[in-house]
Design a protein around this motif. Structure first.
Motif, PDB file in Angstrom:
ATOM      1  N   ARG A 196       1.100  -1.620   0.066  1.00  0.00           N
ATOM      2  CA  ARG A 196       0.276  -0.033  -0.213  1.00  0.00           C
ATOM      3  C   ARG A 196       0.858   0.928  -0.053  1.00  0.00           C
ATOM      4  O   ARG A 196       0.865   1.850  -0.734  1.00  0.00           O
ATOM      5  CB  ARG A 196      -0.618  -0.365   0.989  1.00  0.00           C
ATOM      6  CG  ARG A 196      -1.978   1.181   1.249  1.00  0.00           C
ATOM      7  CD  ARG A 196      -2.568   0.844   2.802  1.00  0.00           C
ATOM      8  NE  ARG A 196      -1.568   1.804   3.357  1.00  0.00           N
ATOM      9  CZ  ARG A 196      -0.860   3.204   3.548  1.00  0.00           C
ATOM     10  NH1 ARG A 196      -1.574   3.370   2.862  1.00  0.00           N
ATOM     11  NH2 ARG A 196      -0.124   3.811   4.372  1.00  0.00           N
ATOM     12  N   LYS A 197       2.019   1.392   0.504  1.00  0.00           N
ATOM     13  CA  LYS A 197       3.172   2.241   0.407  1.00  0.00           C
ATOM     14  C   LYS A 197       3.258   2.573  -0.566  1.00  0.00           C
ATOM     15  O   LYS A 197       3.305   4.074  -1.213  1.00  0.00           O
ATOM     16  CB  LYS A 197       4.155   2.440   1.763  1.00  0.00           C
ATOM     17  CG  LYS A 197       3.532   2.132   3.919  1.00  0.00           C
ATOM     18  CD  LYS A 197       4.582   2.015   3.602  1.00  0.00           C
ATOM     19  CE  LYS A 197       4.183   2.019   6.082  1.00  0.00           C
ATOM     20  NZ  LYS A 197       5.594   1.115   7.165  1.00  0.00           N
ATOM     21  N   ILE A 198       4.137   0.977  -1.076  1.00  0.00           N
ATOM     22  CA  ILE A 198       4.667   1.585  -2.368  1.00  0.00           C
ATOM     23  C   ILE A 198       3.792   1.979  -3.549  1.00  0.00           C
ATOM     24  O   ILE A 198       4.023   3.379  -4.367  1.00  0.00           O
ATOM     25  CB  ILE A 198       5.531   0.315  -2.933  1.00  0.00           C
ATOM     26  CG1 ILE A 198       6.622  -0.187  -1.981  1.00  0.00           C
ATOM     27  CG2 ILE A 198       5.521   0.330  -5.028  1.00  0.00           C
ATOM     28  CD1 ILE A 198       7.142  -1.399  -2.090  1.00  0.00           C
ATOM     29  N   ARG A 199       2.091   1.845  -2.845  1.00  0.00           N
ATOM     30  CA  ARG A 199       0.976   2.242  -4.148  1.00  0.00           C
ATOM     31  C   ARG A 199       0.925   3.324  -4.209  1.00  0.00           C
ATOM     32  O   ARG A 199       1.131   4.914  -5.322  1.00  0.00           O
ATOM     33  CB  ARG A 199       0.079   0.986  -4.417  1.00  0.00           C
ATOM     34  CG  ARG A 199       0.157   0.436  -4.439  1.00  0.00           C
ATOM     35  CD  ARG A 199      -1.389  -0.873  -5.379  1.00  0.00           C
ATOM     36  NE  ARG A 199      -0.697  -1.625  -6.150  1.00  0.00           N
ATOM     37  CZ  ARG A 199      -1.047  -1.572  -7.150  1.00  0.00           C
ATOM     38  NH1 ARG A 199      -1.235  -0.240  -7.950  1.00  0.00           N
ATOM     39  NH2 ARG A 199      -1.103  -2.808  -8.451  1.00  0.00           N
ATOM     40  N   HIS A 236       3.936   5.918  -5.730  1.00  0.00           N
ATOM     41  CA  HIS A 236       4.166   6.146  -6.704  1.00  0.00           C
ATOM     42  C   HIS A 236       2.939   6.390  -7.623  1.00  0.00           C
ATOM     43  O   HIS A 236       2.833   6.012  -8.922  1.00  0.00           O
ATOM     44  CB  HIS A 236       4.653   5.026  -6.705  1.00  0.00           C
ATOM     45  CG  HIS A 236       6.972   4.133  -6.616  1.00  0.00           C
ATOM     46  ND1 HIS A 236       7.490   5.508  -6.986  1.00  0.00           N
ATOM     47  CD2 HIS A 236       6.571   3.558  -4.743  1.00  0.00           C
ATOM     48  CE1 HIS A 236       8.695   4.918  -6.043  1.00  0.00           C
ATOM     49  NE2 HIS A 236       8.227   4.175  -5.246  1.00  0.00           N
ATOM     50  N   SER A 237       1.823   6.555  -6.739  1.00  0.00           N
ATOM     51  CA  SER A 237       0.896   6.731  -7.256  1.00  0.00           C
ATOM     52  C   SER A 237       0.660   5.982  -8.613  1.00  0.00           C
ATOM     53  O   SER A 237      -0.347   5.380  -9.348  1.00  0.00           O
ATOM     54  CB  SER A 237       0.805   8.079  -8.198  1.00  0.00           C
ATOM     55  OG  SER A 237       1.229   9.139  -7.472  1.00  0.00           O
ATOM     56  N   LEU A 238       0.442   4.475  -7.382  1.00  0.00           N
ATOM     57  CA  LEU A 238      -0.061   3.295  -8.591  1.00  0.00           C
ATOM     58  C   LEU A 238      -1.342   2.870  -8.415  1.00  0.00           C
ATOM     59  O   LEU A 238      -2.052   1.817  -9.439  1.00  0.00           O
ATOM     60  CB  LEU A 238       0.663   2.236  -8.501  1.00  0.00           C
ATOM     61  CG  LEU A 238       2.518   2.206  -8.423  1.00  0.00           C
ATOM     62  CD1 LEU A 238       3.158   0.904  -7.448  1.00  0.00           C
ATOM     63  CD2 LEU A 238       2.388   2.106 -10.150  1.00  0.00           C
ATOM     64  N   ASN A 239      -2.078   3.367  -8.076  1.00  0.00           N
ATOM     65  CA  ASN A 239      -3.707   3.208  -8.086  1.00  0.00           C
ATOM     66  C   ASN A 239      -4.423   4.890  -8.647  1.00  0.00           C
ATOM     67  O   ASN A 239      -5.744   4.768  -8.896  1.00  0.00           O
ATOM     68  CB  ASN A 239      -4.451   3.853  -6.384  1.00  0.00           C
ATOM     69  CG  ASN A 239      -3.592   2.244  -5.559  1.00  0.00           C
ATOM     70  OD1 ASN A 239      -3.504   1.257  -6.804  1.00  0.00           O
ATOM     71  ND2 ASN A 239      -3.382   2.029  -4.753  1.00  0.00           N
ATOM     72  N   SER A 261       6.882   4.561 -16.258  1.00  0.00           N
ATOM     73  CA  SER A 261       7.856   5.568 -14.921  1.00  0.00           C
ATOM     74  C   SER A 261       7.471   5.259 -13.719  1.00  0.00           C
ATOM     75  O   SER A 261       7.834   5.200 -12.721  1.00  0.00           O
ATOM     76  CB  SER A 261       7.627   6.955 -15.621  1.00  0.00           C
ATOM     77  OG  SER A 261       6.595   7.381 -15.078  1.00  0.00           O
ATOM     78  N   ARG A 262       6.307   4.806 -13.823  1.00  0.00           N
ATOM     79  CA  ARG A 262       5.914   4.822 -12.376  1.00  0.00           C
ATOM     80  C   ARG A 262       5.789   3.174 -11.636  1.00  0.00           C
ATOM     81  O   ARG A 262       5.976   3.094 -11.019  1.00  0.00           O
ATOM     82  CB  ARG A 262       4.204   4.208 -11.990  1.00  0.00           C
ATOM     83  CG  ARG A 262       3.753   5.884 -12.125  1.00  0.00           C
ATOM     84  CD  ARG A 262       2.010   5.850 -12.007  1.00  0.00           C
ATOM     85  NE  ARG A 262       1.137   4.912 -13.567  1.00  0.00           N
ATOM     86  CZ  ARG A 262       0.402   5.131 -13.363  1.00  0.00           C
ATOM     87  NH1 ARG A 262      -0.068   4.870 -12.030  1.00  0.00           N
ATOM     88  NH2 ARG A 262      -0.518   4.741 -14.401  1.00  0.00           N
ATOM     89  N   ASP A 290      -8.468  -5.289 -10.703  1.00  0.00           N
ATOM     90  CA  ASP A 290      -7.923  -3.678 -10.294  1.00  0.00           C
ATOM     91  C   ASP A 290      -8.186  -4.208  -8.427  1.00  0.00           C
ATOM     92  O   ASP A 290      -8.658  -3.055  -8.310  1.00  0.00           O
ATOM     93  CB  ASP A 290      -9.137  -2.768 -10.668  1.00  0.00           C
ATOM     94  CG  ASP A 290      -8.610  -2.087 -12.347  1.00  0.00           C
ATOM     95  OD1 ASP A 290      -7.846  -3.305 -13.014  1.00  0.00           O
ATOM     96  OD2 ASP A 290      -9.511  -1.403 -12.822  1.00  0.00           O
ATOM     97  N   GLU A 291      -7.345  -4.983  -8.191  1.00  0.00           N
ATOM     98  CA  GLU A 291      -7.942  -4.548  -6.631  1.00  0.00           C
ATOM     99  C   GLU A 291      -6.356  -5.022  -6.060  1.00  0.00           C
ATOM    100  O   GLU A 291      -5.665  -6.293  -6.505  1.00  0.00           O
ATOM    101  CB  GLU A 291      -8.426  -6.691  -6.243  1.00  0.00           C
ATOM    102  CG  GLU A 291      -9.034  -6.282  -4.581  1.00  0.00           C
ATOM    103  CD  GLU A 291      -8.168  -6.627  -3.558  1.00  0.00           C
ATOM    104  OE1 GLU A 291      -7.650  -5.247  -2.784  1.00  0.00           O
ATOM    105  OE2 GLU A 291      -6.404  -7.492  -3.816  1.00  0.00           O
ATOM    106  N   PRO A 292      -5.920  -3.962  -5.731  1.00  0.00           N
ATOM    107  CA  PRO A 292      -4.792  -3.863  -5.841  1.00  0.00           C
ATOM    108  C   PRO A 292      -3.388  -5.004  -4.799  1.00  0.00           C
ATOM    109  O   PRO A 292      -2.363  -5.267  -5.202  1.00  0.00           O
ATOM    110  CB  PRO A 292      -4.215  -2.806  -4.289  1.00  0.00           C
ATOM    111  CG  PRO A 292      -5.307  -1.668  -5.255  1.00  0.00           C
ATOM    112  CD  PRO A 292      -6.119  -2.219  -5.066  1.00  0.00           C
TER     113      PRO A 292
END
Length: 319
Positions: A78-81, A84-87, A101-102, A236-238
């Motif tokens: 969750r912190k990485i997402r 890096h705006s992965l969501n 790039s993300r 799309d479930e992280p």
């Protein structure tokens, strides 16, 4: 509790498929396995590769890990997402699509937390496409044998190619579950990538897939699991996407490696793919990586061995 243990499967029965007997022989050569004593349950994630044009190997990858230790890894993901705006928008980690790039900015952290916070084993079985079947001398014979066996036991009407694929996947997962279960582990959840093996067809269903796996599992362990479940990938479930991506990495990278080093079909690796290859070649104290290979034999049906990956995209296949 020690994170790793030394265990072995009993000698296989002659009635087992040769494929399973060979897997048992190679598994018993592994020095250490994850120790799940004290765990309440196990998660299994799986993904498959090698079905695209030009592929020389079918790859079947699965991760078995301790479910009650997953919350820490989930929080790190969750912190990485978030970092890096992965969501926004949602972006998954995919071996064939690492150009974002993300993803490029987060891949090092993502691989590091997998080694640090997942307690389990990542397994890949790679099978040479020149081997016609793992259950017969010819493709037609082997696939017809599996399809007829399933139909005779009321487990659905399967196309030969899908029936064989299902058996190639069920046997190694069942063997690892049987080997690694402990007195405290009485439940598991298997989540597979969306695939023909878990589709609902006109004359078979996902229920048949579940029943087939449980019957294969019963071959290798006499004590049934009290609670078990099966699921398909969630869109799309992280977190499930993140942990499933590790099997996608393994299936894709092993296919590319073996195409180059065994079949001579060289591939150019992106920097991100090279990082994944290096990661696959190194087991951590908590997340182990086991890679098996079946290649077409000049003298017999096939050769079997383990794949040792060096720190560069090279492979040493020991038969």
């Amino acid at each position: 509790m020690q994170p790793s243990i030394t265990v072995k499967l009993p000698d296989p029965e002659n009635t087992y498929p040769l494929y399973a007997r060979n897997l048992i022989g190679e598994m018993n050569k592994q020095l250490i396995y994850p120790n799940f004593e004290g765990s309440n349950g196990l998660w299994i994630m799986s993904d498959y590769g090698g079905e695209h044009k030009g592929a020389k190997f079918n790859t079947y990858s699965f991760l078995i890990c301790c479910s009650d230790k997953a919350p820490v890894h989930r929080e790190e993901c969750r912190k990485i997402r978030e970092k890096h705006s992965l969501n926004s928008p949602f972006k998954e980690f995919n071996y064939k699509d690492l150009d974002s790039s993300r993803v490029k900015s987060s891949i090092d952290e993502f691989l590091k937390i997998s080694d640090s916070f997942i307690h389990g084993v990542l397994v890949t079985v790679s099978i040479d496409k020149e081997i016609p079947s793992m259950f017969g001398h010819t493709k037609k014979e082997g696939q017809r044998e599996v399809s007829n066996l399933l139909k005779a036991h009321g487990l659905g009407d399967w196309k030969g190619t899908v029936a064989e694929k299902l058996m190639r996947i069920c046997h190694p997962i069942a063997l690892y579950l049987a080997l690694l279960r402990t007195e405290s582990v009485d439940k598991f959840m298997w989540q597979s990538d969306n695939d023909a093996i878990n589709d609902n067809g006109n004359k078979r269903s996902f229920d048949d897939t579940r029943t087939i796996f449980n019957r294969v599992l019963a071959m290798y362990t006499k004590k049934p699991f009290e609670i078990y479940g099966f699921a398909k990938s969630f869109k799309d479930e992280p977190y499930t996407s993140d942990i499933m991506s590790l099997t996608d990495f393994a299936a894709g990278a092993l296919q590319d490696l073996l195409c180059g080093k065994v079949k001579g079909v060289e591939k150019k690796y992106s920097p991100e793919q090279e990082k994944i290859v290096k990661w696959l070649g190194n087991s951590s104290n908590y997340l182990q990586k086991h890679h098996y290979i079946f290649t077409k034999s000049k003298e017999g049906i096939w050769d079997v061995g383990q794949v040792n990956i060096t720190t560069r995209p090279e492979v040493d296949s020991k038969h």
